[in-house]
Design a protein around this motif. Structure first.
Motif, mmCIF file in Angstrom:
data_model
loop_
_atom_site.group_PDB
_atom_site.id
_atom_site.type_symbol
_atom_site.label_atom_id
_atom_site.label_comp_id
_atom_site.label_asym_id
_atom_site.label_seq_id
_atom_site.Cartn_x
_atom_site.Cartn_y
_atom_site.Cartn_z
ATOM 1 N N PHE A 1 0.826 -1.204 0.000
ATOM 2 C CA PHE A 1 0.000 0.000 0.000
ATOM 3 C C PHE A 1 0.864 1.259 0.000
ATOM 4 C CE2 PHE A 1 -2.840 3.120 2.030
ATOM 5 C CZ PHE A 1 -3.919 3.035 1.162
ATOM 6 N N VAL A 2 1.941 1.266 0.796
ATOM 7 C CA VAL A 2 2.866 2.407 0.838
ATOM 8 C C VAL A 2 3.526 2.594 -0.525
ATOM 9 C CG1 VAL A 2 5.045 3.233 1.820
ATOM 10 C CG2 VAL A 2 3.274 2.333 3.326
ATOM 11 N N ALA A 3 3.963 1.507 -1.155
ATOM 12 C CA ALA A 3 4.602 1.590 -2.469
ATOM 13 C C ALA A 3 3.636 2.146 -3.514
ATOM 14 C CB ALA A 3 5.116 0.225 -2.898
ATOM 15 N N LEU A 4 2.392 1.689 -3.482
ATOM 16 C CA LEU A 4 1.395 2.199 -4.430
ATOM 17 C C LEU A 4 1.108 3.678 -4.200
ATOM 18 C CD1 LEU A 4 -1.120 -0.783 -4.520
ATOM 19 C CD2 LEU A 4 0.434 -0.056 -6.336
ATOM 20 N N SER A 5 1.057 4.092 -2.947
ATOM 21 C CA SER A 5 0.785 5.505 -2.670
ATOM 22 C C SER A 5 1.932 6.399 -3.137
ATOM 23 C CB SER A 5 0.513 5.719 -1.183
ATOM 24 O OG SER A 5 1.696 5.592 -0.430
ATOM 25 N N LYS A 6 3.153 5.887 -3.111
ATOM 26 C CA LYS A 6 4.297 6.674 -3.595
ATOM 27 C C LYS A 6 4.250 6.862 -5.106
ATOM 28 C CE LYS A 6 7.482 5.595 0.130
ATOM 29 N NZ LYS A 6 8.722 4.945 0.544
ATOM 30 N N MET A 7 3.597 5.923 -5.803
ATOM 31 C CA MET A 7 3.496 6.018 -7.261
ATOM 32 C C MET A 7 2.308 6.869 -7.711
ATOM 33 S SD MET A 7 4.589 2.272 -8.653
ATOM 34 C CE MET A 7 3.583 1.297 -7.566
ATOM 35 N N ALA A 8 1.456 7.273 -6.795
ATOM 36 C CA ALA A 8 0.274 8.059 -7.148
ATOM 37 C C ALA A 8 0.688 9.451 -7.631
ATOM 38 C CB ALA A 8 -0.650 8.183 -5.944
#
Length: 105
Positions: A75-82
């Protein structure tokens, strides 16, 4: 959404204004273009005297009970790519004030 109905302008006093814009699902919001149309409605401004306030959350994966650690890390990795809010709304980055917080998952 018809352009005439898209914007609601509210005077908050002390040279503060609230603009509320409505966009459809597929439309791409462009804040500078939106602000240009405000001049037609009597709200004159200079982009170099305008400040934009945006929030930024930094997510942190923790081992506390709740979600599994690997899921938090995904979830943290996906939020960084947003996409950043300033990029999504096409706001000039030299006019932005960011207020941030850290959120532990």
């Amino acid at each position: 959404m018809p352009a005439a109905e898209r914007i609601t302008i509210t005077d908050l006093g002390f040279h503060f204004w609230k603009l509320q814009a409505h966009y459809g699902f597929i439309e791409d919001p462009d804040v500078p273009a939106l602000l240009e149309t405000c001049g037609e409605r009597g709200l004159e401004f200079d982009m170099m005297d305008t400040s934009f306030f945006v929030s930024r959350e930094t997510l942190i994966a923790t081992v506390t009970p709740g979600m599994a650690l690997w899921r938090e890390q995904v979830f943290v990795a996906l939020s960084k790519m947003a996409v950043k809010a300033t990029d999504f709304f096409h706001v000039p980055t030299n006019r932005v004030v960011e207020l941030g917080t850290q959120v532990e998952l």
